[in-house]
Design a protein around this motif. Structure first.
Motif, PDB file in Angstrom:
ATOM      1  N   LEU A 181      60.611  -4.925 -14.746  1.00 40.10           N
ATOM      2  CA  LEU A 181      60.654  -6.346 -15.107  1.00 40.10           C
ATOM      3  C   LEU A 181      60.111  -7.340 -14.169  1.00 40.10           C
ATOM      4  O   LEU A 181      59.428  -7.968 -14.395  1.00 40.10           O
ATOM      5  CB  LEU A 181      61.896  -6.629 -15.956  1.00 40.10           C
ATOM      6  CG  LEU A 181      62.136  -5.807 -17.228  1.00 40.10           C
ATOM      7  CD1 LEU A 181      63.509  -6.447 -17.676  1.00 40.10           C
ATOM      8  CD2 LEU A 181      61.182  -6.043 -18.213  1.00 40.10           C
ATOM      9  N   ARG A 182      60.828  -7.162 -12.877  1.00 34.11           N
ATOM     10  CA  ARG A 182      60.509  -8.015 -11.864  1.00 34.11           C
ATOM     11  C   ARG A 182      59.253  -7.803 -11.417  1.00 34.11           C
ATOM     12  O   ARG A 182      58.494  -8.576 -10.856  1.00 34.11           O
ATOM     13  CB  ARG A 182      61.441  -7.849 -10.884  1.00 34.11           C
ATOM     14  CG  ARG A 182      62.739  -8.279 -11.143  1.00 34.11           C
ATOM     15  CD  ARG A 182      63.904  -8.376  -9.849  1.00 34.11           C
ATOM     16  NE  ARG A 182      65.079  -8.950 -10.700  1.00 34.11           N
ATOM     17  CZ  ARG A 182      66.045  -9.063 -10.146  1.00 34.11           C
ATOM     18  NH1 ARG A 182      66.361  -8.756  -8.837  1.00 34.11           N
ATOM     19  NH2 ARG A 182      67.069  -9.588 -10.815  1.00 34.11           N
TER      20      ARG A 182
ATOM     21  N   TRP B 297      54.817 -10.455 -17.953  1.00 35.65           N
ATOM     22  CA  TRP B 297      55.190  -9.975 -19.532  1.00 35.65           C
ATOM     23  C   TRP B 297      55.791 -11.011 -20.162  1.00 35.65           C
ATOM     24  O   TRP B 297      56.852 -11.721 -19.816  1.00 35.65           O
ATOM     25  CB  TRP B 297      56.015  -8.798 -19.328  1.00 35.65           C
ATOM     26  CG  TRP B 297      55.194  -7.537 -18.771  1.00 35.65           C
ATOM     27  CD1 TRP B 297      54.093  -7.348 -18.578  1.00 35.65           C
ATOM     28  CD2 TRP B 297      55.856  -6.304 -18.936  1.00 35.65           C
ATOM     29  NE1 TRP B 297      53.783  -6.033 -18.429  1.00 35.65           N
ATOM     30  CE2 TRP B 297      54.839  -5.306 -18.386  1.00 35.65           C
ATOM     31  CE3 TRP B 297      57.403  -5.963 -18.975  1.00 35.65           C
ATOM     32  CZ2 TRP B 297      54.929  -4.110 -18.298  1.00 35.65           C
ATOM     33  CZ3 TRP B 297      57.389  -4.490 -18.917  1.00 35.65           C
ATOM     34  CH2 TRP B 297      56.546  -3.767 -18.617  1.00 35.65           C
ATOM     35  N   THR B 298      55.283 -10.923 -21.568  1.00 39.88           N
ATOM     36  CA  THR B 298      56.227 -11.747 -22.733  1.00 39.88           C
ATOM     37  C   THR B 298      57.464 -11.000 -23.195  1.00 39.88           C
ATOM     38  O   THR B 298      57.471  -9.736 -22.926  1.00 39.88           O
ATOM     39  CB  THR B 298      55.194 -12.167 -23.584  1.00 39.88           C
ATOM     40  OG1 THR B 298      54.927 -10.786 -24.700  1.00 39.88           O
ATOM     41  CG2 THR B 298      53.913 -12.988 -23.248  1.00 39.88           C
TER      42      THR B 298
ATOM     43  N   LEU C  81      59.392  -5.616 -25.484  1.00 42.22           N
ATOM     44  CA  LEU C  81      59.885  -4.924 -26.537  1.00 42.22           C
ATOM     45  C   LEU C  81      58.937  -3.699 -26.853  1.00 42.22           C
ATOM     46  O   LEU C  81      59.322  -2.432 -27.268  1.00 42.22           O
ATOM     47  CB  LEU C  81      59.992  -5.757 -27.969  1.00 42.22           C
ATOM     48  CG  LEU C  81      60.743  -6.756 -28.000  1.00 42.22           C
ATOM     49  CD1 LEU C  81      60.809  -7.742 -29.123  1.00 42.22           C
ATOM     50  CD2 LEU C  81      62.364  -6.265 -28.174  1.00 42.22           C
ATOM     51  N   GLY C  82      57.599  -4.037 -26.665  1.00 47.17           N
ATOM     52  CA  GLY C  82      56.737  -2.679 -26.597  1.00 47.17           C
ATOM     53  C   GLY C  82      56.965  -1.648 -25.534  1.00 47.17           C
ATOM     54  O   GLY C  82      57.030  -0.549 -25.930  1.00 47.17           O
ATOM     55  N   TYR C  83      57.609  -1.892 -24.247  1.00 48.57           N
ATOM     56  CA  TYR C  83      57.605  -1.058 -23.351  1.00 48.57           C
ATOM     57  C   TYR C  83      59.036  -0.309 -23.899  1.00 48.57           C
ATOM     58  O   TYR C  83      59.216   0.968 -23.671  1.00 48.57           O
ATOM     59  CB  TYR C  83      57.969  -1.901 -22.075  1.00 48.57           C
ATOM     60  CG  TYR C  83      58.341  -0.852 -20.958  1.00 48.57           C
ATOM     61  CD1 TYR C  83      57.104  -0.394 -20.094  1.00 48.57           C
ATOM     62  CD2 TYR C  83      59.355  -0.680 -20.448  1.00 48.57           C
ATOM     63  CE1 TYR C  83      57.462   0.423 -19.271  1.00 48.57           C
ATOM     64  CE2 TYR C  83      59.677   0.199 -19.721  1.00 48.57           C
ATOM     65  CZ  TYR C  83      58.622   0.797 -18.758  1.00 48.57           C
ATOM     66  OH  TYR C  83      58.654   1.777 -17.702  1.00 48.57           O
ATOM     67  N   LEU C  84      59.861  -0.813 -24.340  1.00 49.75           N
ATOM     68  CA  LEU C  84      61.470  -0.442 -24.974  1.00 49.75           C
ATOM     69  C   LEU C  84      61.133   0.684 -26.063  1.00 49.75           C
ATOM     70  O   LEU C  84      61.514   1.735 -26.301  1.00 49.75           O
ATOM     71  CB  LEU C  84      62.226  -1.428 -25.382  1.00 49.75           C
ATOM     72  CG  LEU C  84      62.771  -2.233 -24.205  1.00 49.75           C
ATOM     73  CD1 LEU C  84      63.838  -3.098 -24.900  1.00 49.75           C
ATOM     74  CD2 LEU C  84      63.611  -1.587 -23.106  1.00 49.75           C
TER      75      LEU C  84
END
Length: 133
Positions: free
Chosen positions: A4-5, A10-11, A16-19
């Motif tokens: 994330l960092r 990213w929005t 959510l798409g990555y998850l």
């Protein structure tokens, strides 16, 4: 957190798409709290590796610094079991830390105990867990 960092653009939709992609990294991120995300970079207890392996447990790395012999061997064996495949010394060092000689000693003992199989040589050496002691 590292994932994330490293993507501040990213929005929440991207996250959510990555998850939704699944995998070890996604499962680690699912348990991440906003407090952990907003805290200092070194304050987390997980680190995302660059070797496509499972998330690195920083608490285990800290434990490995303080233990010797059998206890260190157990940590190395734990990582090999989690890997579920043959891995190199760099993969192991990222997850148990310590000086090279300490890891080599543990691997030598685990191979001698027929718990780990070693294949290859020099930088191509791989280690795989094959059974319990």
């Amino acid at each position: 957190m590292t994932v994330l960092r490293s993507h501040p653009e990213w929005t929440l939709g991207n996250v959510l798409g990555y998850l939704d992609q699944g995998g070890a990294r996604a499962s680690a991120l699912r348990g991440l709290t906003l407090r952990e995300l907003l805290s200092e970079p070194d304050a987390g207890c997980l680190s995302i590796p660059d070797d496509d392996g499972p998330v690195i447990d920083v608490a285990r790395l800290e434990r490995a610094k303080r233990v010797r012999a059998d206890a260190f061997d157990q940590l190395v064996e734990e990582v090999l079991v989690e890997a579920g495949r043959a891995v190199g010394a760099g993969y192991l060092r990222a997850r148990v830390g310590g000086p090279r000689w300490k890891l080599q000693g543990a691997l030598r003992r685990l191979v001698a105990a027929n718990v780990v199989v070693r294949t290859g040589s020099t930088s191509a050496t791989l280690y795989q867990h094959v059974g319990r002691r």
